[in-house]
Design an enzyme around this catalytic site. Sequence first.
Site, PDB file in Angstrom:
ATOM      1  N   GLU A 217      18.281  52.762  42.470  1.00  0.00           N
ATOM      2  CA  GLU A 217      18.883  53.057  43.972  1.00  0.00           C
ATOM      3  C   GLU A 217      18.416  51.846  44.872  1.00  0.00           C
ATOM      4  O   GLU A 217      18.042  51.977  46.021  1.00  0.00           O
ATOM      5  CB  GLU A 217      18.245  54.233  44.526  1.00  0.00           C
ATOM      6  CG  GLU A 217      18.853  55.421  43.930  1.00  0.00           C
ATOM      7  CD  GLU A 217      18.761  56.880  44.455  1.00  0.00           C
ATOM      8  OE1 GLU A 217      18.026  56.797  45.796  1.00  0.00           O
ATOM      9  OE2 GLU A 217      19.373  57.793  44.276  1.00  0.00           O
TER      10      GLU A 217
ATOM     11  N   GLU B 113      20.641  61.082  37.752  1.00  0.00           N
ATOM     12  CA  GLU B 113      19.998  61.910  38.672  1.00  0.00           C
ATOM     13  C   GLU B 113      21.232  62.715  39.436  1.00  0.00           C
ATOM     14  O   GLU B 113      22.170  62.169  39.610  1.00  0.00           O
ATOM     15  CB  GLU B 113      19.298  61.211  39.844  1.00  0.00           C
ATOM     16  CG  GLU B 113      18.004  60.579  39.501  1.00  0.00           C
ATOM     17  CD  GLU B 113      17.274  60.008  40.469  1.00  0.00           C
ATOM     18  OE1 GLU B 113      17.209  60.735  41.667  1.00  0.00           O
ATOM     19  OE2 GLU B 113      16.417  59.096  40.288  1.00  0.00           O
TER      20      GLU B 113
END
Length: 469
Positions: free
Chosen positions: A165, A369
């Site tokens: 991320e 995720e």
Amino acid sequence: MQHARLKEFPKDFLWGASTSAYQVEGAWNTDGKGPSVIDMSNIVEGTTDFKVTSDHYHHYKEDIALLAEMGFKAYRFSIAWTRIFAKGTGEVNEKGIQFYNNLINELIKHNIEPIVTMYHFDLPYALQERGGWSNRETIDAFENYAKALFINFGDRVKYWLTINEQNMMILHGSVIGTLDKSLKNPEKELYKQNHHMMLAQAKAMKLCHAICPNGKIGPAPNISSVYPASSKPEDILAAMNYSSIRNWLYLDMAVYGRYNSIAWSYMEEKGYTPTIEKGDMEVLKNANPDFIAFNYYNTATVAHSENDDLNTVSTGDQQISDGKPGVYKSSSNPYLQKTEFGWEIDPVGFRNTLRELNDRYNLPLLLTENGLGAFDKLEEGDVINDDYRIDYLRKHIEQAKLAITDGVRLIGYCPWSAIDLVSTHQGCSKRYGFVYVNRDEFDLKDLRRIRKNSFYWYKQVISSNGEKL
Ligand code: BG6
């Protein structure tokens, strides 16, 4: 599109789940580990118990046995940079290498494919003190760290993820705890840091292919479709703006080695463009990811924004995002329900996102995720009734199957999280795991592992290769 017949999940589909080092391992200063920026930021005021997290460092065998019992084909975890190099560079910490050797070997013993994230928010604090990602020396430090990982673990690890991320660290670093609070002009500085992370990632991808003959490597941003709040053309433009700044800036660079033009014009407009040194673009172009790993929790909805707009509406985005004046403003989506933490739930958006990624990049996709944070309740007889989590995951897996039928090359599904761990900014009580870890926010209790209802459900999903949902 409705399909009369759905395709099956591929035979070698990577069913599993994910964690990250600082959120699950604990042992933050054990066996030569140095502090990371996260260790040094005060996530929970007045206690260091959060640093014990789920104490996976001392429970890894028991934890992996539980993952094996669920039938995991893969497990995505991150390596703590500061376990390998306490100060980010310098001498390798052999105890750190030993820990991850043990972990990887334990996974392989149980036929679980290790998927390794090289860097999940936990930059070595020693590097931060020298400017962190603002300093080009951090690019070299990451390349050196990557080399140590490939040399030590590349014989057994096939799947590598570079940076978790990166886009969220740039957009929401203050919430995650990665933002250097001493930065004078944070946004401009962050886009410089972004450029340096891109270079570090590109160098690591090239190195992986040179050192690990069977290695596959890819970026791991948080990607979600961005919807316009209405069919008003200006709202559509706003959605494109946000998607470029949030999604494509990161992936266009990782895959094609070029700056996304809308994101670049945004940076020009705001005065945020980074300095591109001679040779940078060549490095960026020469990196070829083998797949795209991405985290998906929800979609974003945005509307047109005038320069004088006040953007105070919150979205169900990763963090509260209120927009950028003159670029987009956040809007809530009336068609979506929310979790008890206010995150919008959008399984169909998962299919949209998969399709968009597939069309745009034509690479295999790995979901790293996806999940539901909730206040799970431990009931008498060690029962955790997390049917809401099962419902969430079931709906997303159904959409994954539809996307595969649409032609998307999805190679694995690793939701968040394998076992309970500490959330980025909402403590231990916000739980995501299939396995309950018996601790409270301020009371470590016995850290006992307890199977939730979702544990038994996911086991059956995996053994039926996604047929029994
Ligand atoms: C992702 C991160 O953004 O979301 C994880 O990669 C994080 O580290 C997960 O835990 C869920 O977010 P949160 O804030 O609920 O922990």
